[in-house]
Design a protein around this motif. Structure first.
Motif, PDB file in Angstrom:
ATOM      1  N   VAL A   1      16.233  -3.239 -30.633  1.00  0.00           N
ATOM      2  CA  VAL A   1      17.197  -2.154 -30.781  1.00  0.00           C
ATOM      3  C   VAL A   1      18.139  -2.434 -31.944  1.00  0.00           C
ATOM      4  CG1 VAL A   1      17.107  -1.642 -28.311  1.00  0.00           C
ATOM      5  CG2 VAL A   1      18.884  -3.182 -29.194  1.00  0.00           C
ATOM      6  N   SER A   2      18.832  -1.408 -32.396  1.00  0.00           N
ATOM      7  CA  SER A   2      19.840  -1.570 -33.436  1.00  0.00           C
ATOM      8  C   SER A   2      21.106  -2.181 -32.836  1.00  0.00           C
ATOM      9  CB  SER A   2      20.184  -0.208 -34.052  1.00  0.00           C
ATOM     10  OG  SER A   2      20.841   0.606 -33.081  1.00  0.00           O
ATOM     11  N   PRO A   3      21.979  -2.758 -33.661  1.00  0.00           N
ATOM     12  CA  PRO A   3      23.237  -3.297 -33.133  1.00  0.00           C
ATOM     13  C   PRO A   3      24.057  -2.245 -32.385  1.00  0.00           C
ATOM     14  CG  PRO A   3      22.873  -4.121 -35.346  1.00  0.00           C
ATOM     15  CD  PRO A   3      21.805  -3.092 -35.089  1.00  0.00           C
ATOM     16  N   GLU A   4      24.071  -0.999 -32.895  1.00  0.00           N
ATOM     17  CA  GLU A   4      24.822   0.062 -32.224  1.00  0.00           C
ATOM     18  C   GLU A   4      24.232   0.348 -30.846  1.00  0.00           C
ATOM     19  OE1 GLU A   4      26.342   4.650 -33.072  1.00  0.00           O
ATOM     20  OE2 GLU A   4      24.606   3.855 -34.140  1.00  0.00           O
ATOM     21  N   ALA A   5      22.895   0.390 -30.765  1.00  0.00           N
ATOM     22  CA  ALA A   5      22.251   0.606 -29.475  1.00  0.00           C
ATOM     23  C   ALA A   5      22.506  -0.571 -28.544  1.00  0.00           C
ATOM     24  CB  ALA A   5      20.750   0.815 -29.664  1.00  0.00           C
TER      25      ALA A   5
ATOM     26  N   MET B   1      26.189 -16.822 -30.021  1.00  0.00           N
ATOM     27  CA  MET B   1      25.472 -15.577 -29.776  1.00  0.00           C
ATOM     28  C   MET B   1      25.461 -14.707 -31.030  1.00  0.00           C
ATOM     29  SD  MET B   1      26.090 -12.585 -26.892  1.00  0.00           S
ATOM     30  CE  MET B   1      25.745 -13.678 -25.505  1.00  0.00           C
ATOM     31  N   LEU B   2      26.591 -14.597 -31.687  1.00  0.00           N
ATOM     32  CA  LEU B   2      26.654 -13.804 -32.917  1.00  0.00           C
ATOM     33  C   LEU B   2      25.684 -14.345 -33.962  1.00  0.00           C
ATOM     34  CD1 LEU B   2      30.512 -13.257 -33.261  1.00  0.00           C
ATOM     35  CD2 LEU B   2      28.785 -11.505 -32.766  1.00  0.00           C
ATOM     36  N   ALA B   3      25.610 -15.671 -34.071  1.00  0.00           N
ATOM     37  CA  ALA B   3      24.702 -16.293 -35.039  1.00  0.00           C
ATOM     38  C   ALA B   3      23.245 -15.970 -34.705  1.00  0.00           C
ATOM     39  CB  ALA B   3      24.915 -17.797 -35.066  1.00  0.00           C
ATOM     40  N   ARG B   4      22.896 -16.030 -33.428  1.00  0.00           N
ATOM     41  CA  ARG B   4      21.528 -15.726 -33.027  1.00  0.00           C
ATOM     42  C   ARG B   4      21.216 -14.246 -33.238  1.00  0.00           C
ATOM     43  NH1 ARG B   4      16.641 -17.801 -33.202  1.00  0.00           N
ATOM     44  NH2 ARG B   4      15.294 -17.118 -31.465  1.00  0.00           N
TER      45      ARG B   4
ATOM     46  N   TRP C   1      22.876  -8.521 -25.653  1.00  0.00           N
ATOM     47  CA  TRP C   1      23.846  -7.434 -25.490  1.00  0.00           C
ATOM     48  C   TRP C   1      24.033  -7.090 -24.010  1.00  0.00           C
ATOM     49  CZ3 TRP C   1      27.061  -6.235 -29.158  1.00  0.00           C
ATOM     50  CH2 TRP C   1      26.692  -6.347 -30.499  1.00  0.00           C
ATOM     51  N   ILE C   2      22.920  -6.972 -23.284  1.00  0.00           N
ATOM     52  CA  ILE C   2      23.023  -6.650 -21.863  1.00  0.00           C
ATOM     53  C   ILE C   2      23.745  -7.759 -21.117  1.00  0.00           C
ATOM     54  CG2 ILE C   2      21.703  -6.183 -19.755  1.00  0.00           C
ATOM     55  CD1 ILE C   2      19.489  -5.022 -21.613  1.00  0.00           C
ATOM     56  N   ALA C   3      23.519  -9.005 -21.527  1.00  0.00           N
ATOM     57  CA  ALA C   3      24.193 -10.139 -20.895  1.00  0.00           C
ATOM     58  C   ALA C   3      25.709 -10.020 -21.019  1.00  0.00           C
ATOM     59  CB  ALA C   3      23.715 -11.453 -21.512  1.00  0.00           C
TER      60      ALA C   3
ATOM     61  N   ALA D   1      12.279 -15.787 -27.300  1.00  0.00           N
ATOM     62  CA  ALA D   1      13.340 -15.402 -26.364  1.00  0.00           C
ATOM     63  C   ALA D   1      13.961 -16.625 -25.693  1.00  0.00           C
ATOM     64  CB  ALA D   1      12.785 -14.443 -25.317  1.00  0.00           C
ATOM     65  N   ARG D   2      13.135 -17.622 -25.390  1.00  0.00           N
ATOM     66  CA  ARG D   2      13.691 -18.852 -24.792  1.00  0.00           C
ATOM     67  C   ARG D   2      14.643 -19.545 -25.765  1.00  0.00           C
ATOM     68  NH1 ARG D   2      11.479 -19.334 -19.999  1.00  0.00           N
ATOM     69  NH2 ARG D   2       9.264 -18.891 -19.640  1.00  0.00           N
ATOM     70  N   GLN D   3      14.282 -19.537 -27.045  1.00  0.00           N
ATOM     71  CA  GLN D   3      15.179 -20.080 -28.063  1.00  0.00           C
ATOM     72  C   GLN D   3      16.479 -19.288 -28.106  1.00  0.00           C
ATOM     73  OE1 GLN D   3      13.069 -20.062 -31.791  1.00  0.00           O
ATOM     74  NE2 GLN D   3      11.426 -21.379 -31.042  1.00  0.00           N
ATOM     75  N   THR D   4      16.349 -17.965 -28.009  1.00  0.00           N
ATOM     76  CA  THR D   4      17.535 -17.103 -28.020  1.00  0.00           C
ATOM     77  C   THR D   4      18.456 -17.438 -26.854  1.00  0.00           C
ATOM     78  OG1 THR D   4      16.390 -15.293 -29.121  1.00  0.00           O
ATOM     79  CG2 THR D   4      18.332 -14.716 -27.815  1.00  0.00           C
ATOM     80  N   ILE D   5      17.899 -17.534 -25.661  1.00  0.00           N
ATOM     81  CA  ILE D   5      18.697 -17.810 -24.470  1.00  0.00           C
ATOM     82  C   ILE D   5      19.400 -19.158 -24.591  1.00  0.00           C
ATOM     83  CG2 ILE D   5      18.531 -18.315 -21.992  1.00  0.00           C
ATOM     84  CD1 ILE D   5      16.276 -16.188 -21.909  1.00  0.00           C
ATOM     85  N   GLU D   6      18.697 -20.145 -25.145  1.00  0.00           N
ATOM     86  CA  GLU D   6      19.298 -21.471 -25.308  1.00  0.00           C
ATOM     87  C   GLU D   6      20.382 -21.452 -26.381  1.00  0.00           C
ATOM     88  OE1 GLU D   6      18.012 -26.040 -26.610  1.00  0.00           O
ATOM     89  OE2 GLU D   6      16.473 -24.523 -26.229  1.00  0.00           O
ATOM     90  N   GLN D   7      20.076 -20.888 -27.536  1.00  0.00           N
ATOM     91  CA  GLN D   7      21.032 -20.915 -28.646  1.00  0.00           C
ATOM     92  C   GLN D   7      22.258 -20.047 -28.364  1.00  0.00           C
ATOM     93  OE1 GLN D   7      19.190 -20.261 -32.491  1.00  0.00           O
ATOM     94  NE2 GLN D   7      17.396 -21.457 -31.922  1.00  0.00           N
ATOM     95  N   ALA D   8      22.044 -18.926 -27.672  1.00  0.00           N
ATOM     96  CA  ALA D   8      23.165 -18.030 -27.353  1.00  0.00           C
ATOM     97  C   ALA D   8      23.940 -18.496 -26.126  1.00  0.00           C
ATOM     98  CB  ALA D   8      22.644 -16.614 -27.125  1.00  0.00           C
ATOM     99  N   GLN D   9      23.410 -19.520 -25.446  1.00  0.00           N
ATOM    100  CA  GLN D   9      24.076 -20.123 -24.282  1.00  0.00           C
ATOM    101  C   GLN D   9      24.303 -19.091 -23.172  1.00  0.00           C
ATOM    102  OE1 GLN D   9      27.585 -22.198 -25.679  1.00  0.00           O
ATOM    103  NE2 GLN D   9      26.453 -23.254 -27.281  1.00  0.00           N
TER     104      GLN D   9
END
Length: 201
Positions: A42-46, A14-17, A75-77, A100-108
């Motif tokens: 959003v920003s990382p802080e947000a 997740m951090l990598a993505r 982040w919400i996850a 986003a589908r790539q994000t969900i897959e890569q971030a597991q």
């Protein structure tokens, strides 16, 4: 019920993505990418702010309107995972849905996040116990989304509208309406581009 920590166990995948999407977002803002195609995330802080709010929201349905590349969904996850919930996120752009589908897959996070490639306005009426909603869509849709979400929020539920400071001129009427709405308490929080936080009374 003992809640899990929100940030102490962020998977490396997740951090990598997150870093990948932050780089894409930064590039989009400087290379002339058309506004409609930018991630505009959003920003990382947000993002951390959203995670904490999702973690402390009451039991119920957790929604995101405007997935983009899935950055805020990660982040919400984290917040949903801390309280044992799931996120349903809506996006209409085919290009951003693919990302986003790539994000969900890569971030597991497929067990925590459900991506719906449809107009959220068509689906909001079916939700009856909304506990958390992050609104980050086109600004002319905010009022319509708000009108559908608030009546379906449980007591203590949170609605967060992004860009409330960066786009305050175009959102001022919307912001003023939330302050006059006796169903919610609202406050403008200067994190990232500004978050309007509304809590259902």
């Amino acid at each position: 019920v003992r809640l899990r920590p929100v940030f102490s166990e962020i998977p490396l995948s997740m951090l990598a993505r997150m870093r990948e999407l932050e780089q894409i977002d930064q590039r989009d803002r400087s290379d002339g990418t058309p506004h409609s195609e930018r991630l505009r995330q959003v920003s990382p802080e947000a993002g951390r702010f959203l995670a904490i709010l999702a973690a402390i929201a009451p039991p119920g349905e957790c929604l995101e309107i405007g997935t983009s590349g899935g950055y805020s969904a990660m982040w919400i996850a984290l917040g949903c995972r801390a309280r044992g919930g799931r996120l349903i996120t809506f996006e209409t752009s085919e290009q951003k849905v693919r990302l986003a589908r790539q994000t969900i897959e890569q971030a597991q996070i497929s067990s925590t996040v459900e991506l719906v490639q449809e107009d959220a306005l068509e689906h909001l009426p079916r939700f009856q116990k909304i506990s958390f909603c992050f609104l980050d869509a086109e600004k002319d849709l905010y009022e319509k989304c708000y009108d559908l979400v608030v009546p379906r929020m449980v007591e203590g539920a949170l609605l967060i509208a992004d860009n409330a400071i960066s786009h305050q001129s175009s959102l001022q009427s919307f912001i003023d309406n939330t302050r006059r709405d006796n169903r919610v308490d609202s406050v403008l929080v200067p994190i990232g581009t500004g978050s309007l936080v509304c809590r259902r009374k």
